[in-house]
Structure formats: C-alpha cells, structure tokens
Design a protein around this motif. Sequence first.
Motif, PDB file in Angstrom:
ATOM      1  N   LEU A 140       0.959  -1.123   0.074  1.00  0.00           N
ATOM      2  CA  LEU A 140       0.159  -0.052  -0.069  1.00  0.00           C
ATOM      3  C   LEU A 140       0.724   1.122  -0.088  1.00  0.00           C
ATOM      4  O   LEU A 140       0.699   2.148  -0.645  1.00  0.00           O
ATOM      5  N   ALA A 141       1.792   1.248   0.703  1.00  0.00           N
ATOM      6  CA  ALA A 141       2.950   2.431   0.807  1.00  0.00           C
ATOM      7  C   ALA A 141       3.531   2.563  -0.722  1.00  0.00           C
ATOM      8  O   ALA A 141       3.635   3.804  -1.049  1.00  0.00           O
ATOM      9  N   ASP A 146       4.018   5.471  -5.674  1.00  0.00           N
ATOM     10  CA  ASP A 146       4.071   5.577  -6.912  1.00  0.00           C
ATOM     11  C   ASP A 146       2.888   6.576  -7.518  1.00  0.00           C
ATOM     12  O   ASP A 146       3.179   7.336  -8.424  1.00  0.00           O
ATOM     13  N   SER A 147       1.568   6.632  -6.916  1.00  0.00           N
ATOM     14  CA  SER A 147       0.705   7.360  -7.639  1.00  0.00           C
ATOM     15  C   SER A 147       1.030   8.784  -7.260  1.00  0.00           C
ATOM     16  O   SER A 147       0.295   9.735  -8.108  1.00  0.00           O
ATOM     17  N   GLY A 148       1.318   9.034  -6.167  1.00  0.00           N
ATOM     18  CA  GLY A 148       2.055  10.446  -5.731  1.00  0.00           C
ATOM     19  C   GLY A 148       3.093  10.864  -6.945  1.00  0.00           C
ATOM     20  O   GLY A 148       2.789  11.953  -7.244  1.00  0.00           O
ATOM     21  N   ALA A 149       3.991  10.115  -7.260  1.00  0.00           N
ATOM     22  CA  ALA A 149       4.917  10.345  -8.103  1.00  0.00           C
ATOM     23  C   ALA A 149       4.382  10.672  -9.757  1.00  0.00           C
ATOM     24  O   ALA A 149       4.805  11.703 -10.174  1.00  0.00           O
ATOM     25  N   VAL A 150       3.420   9.847  -9.842  1.00  0.00           N
ATOM     26  CA  VAL A 150       2.653   9.956 -10.988  1.00  0.00           C
ATOM     27  C   VAL A 150       2.006  11.263 -11.352  1.00  0.00           C
ATOM     28  O   VAL A 150       2.117  11.948 -12.319  1.00  0.00           O
TER      29      VAL A 150
END
Length: 158
Positions: A140-141, A146-150
């Motif tokens: 989950l982390a 990854d979604s924050g970086a995207v």
Amino acid sequence: MQIGFDPELLVLLYDVARQMRTRADQRARTRGMTRAQWVILAHLERQPGLSQNELAAIVEVEPITIGRLVDRLEARGLVERRSDPRDRRVWRLQLMPAATPILREIKKYRAELHALMTAGLDPATLRVMADGLLRMKANLAAELRDSGAVRASGARNG
C-alpha cells in the motif's frame, strides 16, 4: 502464483481494527482521556521533541486537531510545548513526568490486548501473519508513493 483473494479478509481486518479501537477508547476513558490522547503520548515517548505538524502527519490528522489535543494534555500537565531553538515558529512537544503512570497503563493495556488477541496462536502462525501484514503495508505504501509520483510528474508535464 497468485492465490485467489478472499474479500472477507478486508472485512476481517477492518473488524479487528475496529474492535481494537473500541477497546482502546474504553480503556482510555477509565483515565478520563481519549484514545487519540493516548496515541499522542505513546508517539512522544518513542520520539520526544516532535513538532505538532510532525505529529499530525504521523497520526494522519490535521494540525489543528493535534493542537486541540495537545492543549488538553498540556492542561493536565502531561505534555509541554517548548520553542524550537532553531525556529521560534515551531513548538516541540515534550512529555512531563506526570505522563509516566499513563504510559505504564498504555503499555499494560497493549500487553493485555496482545495476549488476548494472540491466545491460541502459535509463534510460527504469528510470524506468518506479521510477515503478511508487513507485506500488505509495504504494498500500500509503494502504491501511494507511486501514485503520488505520477500525479507530481503529471502536474509538471501538464
């Protein structure tokens, strides 16, 4: 090989976490406190000198909420705000000696809860469960990172 996922696992995880929170709420109330206040004291014992903003990020609440909780803890003589020597705008939180008996109570409660929850489970099963939960937490982390970086790269490129 992917094992079929049982959606009931999510329900079980949620139910166990809810029961733990309910029990902690009840126990904290016996001291005239809240579970949130206990969480703050426990974090400050592990990491003395946290700022209110750092603590808010750790416990995943808004800084204003931490401020109100710390106000109550400070009024009881359990926590003290001290100015940061490097940045006078920042308040560092320190436990006061009066917090010691409550921290002992928290440790006692945690030991009792652990014993209750793990009754009948052998050490090997507990290790497998802990490893599985740690993997879930890491997954989950990583997804969140990854979604924050995207999103961040999309904002720069968009």
